[in-house]
Scaffold this motif. Structure first.
Motif, PDB file in Angstrom:
ATOM      1  N   VAL A   1      -2.329  -1.785  -1.985  1.00  0.00           N
ATOM      2  CA  VAL A   1      -2.821  -3.005  -1.341  1.00  0.00           C
ATOM      3  C   VAL A   1      -3.237  -2.644   0.075  1.00  0.00           C
ATOM      4  N   ARG A   2      -4.340  -3.218   0.514  1.00  0.00           N
ATOM      5  CA  ARG A   2      -4.875  -2.909   1.842  1.00  0.00           C
ATOM      6  C   ARG A   2      -5.124  -4.196   2.609  1.00  0.00           C
ATOM      7  N   LYS A   3      -4.664  -4.257   3.855  1.00  0.00           N
ATOM      8  CA  LYS A   3      -4.889  -5.424   4.710  1.00  0.00           C
ATOM      9  C   LYS A   3      -6.177  -5.212   5.490  1.00  0.00           C
ATOM     10  N   LEU A   4      -7.083  -6.168   5.376  1.00  0.00           N
ATOM     11  CA  LEU A   4      -8.341  -6.162   6.105  1.00  0.00           C
ATOM     12  C   LEU A   4      -8.470  -7.479   6.857  1.00  0.00           C
ATOM     13  N   SER A   5      -9.415  -7.549   7.774  1.00  0.00           N
ATOM     14  CA  SER A   5      -9.648  -8.776   8.535  1.00  0.00           C
ATOM     15  C   SER A   5     -11.145  -9.049   8.580  1.00  0.00           C
ATOM     16  N   ILE A   6     -11.489 -10.329   8.567  1.00  0.00           N
ATOM     17  CA  ILE A   6     -12.888 -10.746   8.652  1.00  0.00           C
ATOM     18  C   ILE A   6     -13.070 -11.518   9.952  1.00  0.00           C
TER      19      ILE A   6
END
Length: 120
Positions: free
Chosen positions: A78-83
């Motif tokens: 699982v990878r945390k990304l931000s928009i």
């Protein structure tokens, strides 16, 4: 002859019914689709990854007809990304998203991400 024609039509309908216009997400990649209402075409939406309080842009897309999307590969669980966006009217905040292999995330919102949420 009529029977053969009927079978061909039936098989054709079954094949057409199994076709999907939904974008497929392959193993080892993720897809993020965004739908924004009341946002001008041309707004730039960016996908960030943060490590040690430092953000780097991993994707960039332009809003066209209220839509944007990101597709990339993923090797970890699982990878945390931000928009976020630096376009006029957008807040200086990020929407955090967690992605995993073979997943599609849909984001819907209004008015420069002031009312936005990830729905899947």
């Amino acid at each position: 002859m009529k029977r053969l024609k009927m079978w061909c039509i039936l098989i054709g309908l079954m094949v057409m019914g199994s076709c999907s216009f939904e974008p497929k997400v392959l193993d080892g990649e993720f897809l993020i689709e965004g739908y924004l209402k009341n946002v001008d075409d041309g707004a730039i939406i960016m996908l960030y990854q943060f490590e040690n309080n430092t953000g780097s842009v991993v994707g960039c897309d332009t809003v066209v007809n209220g839509r944007f999307s990101f597709r990339d590969t993923i090797t970890c669980g699982v990878r945390k990304l931000s928009i976020g966006s630096i376009s006029k009217g957008f807040p200086g905040a990020f929407l955090n998203i967690w992605v995993a292999s073979s997943t599609k995330t849909v984001i819907e919102g209004e008015d420069e991400m002031n009312k936005i949420e990830a729905i899947s």
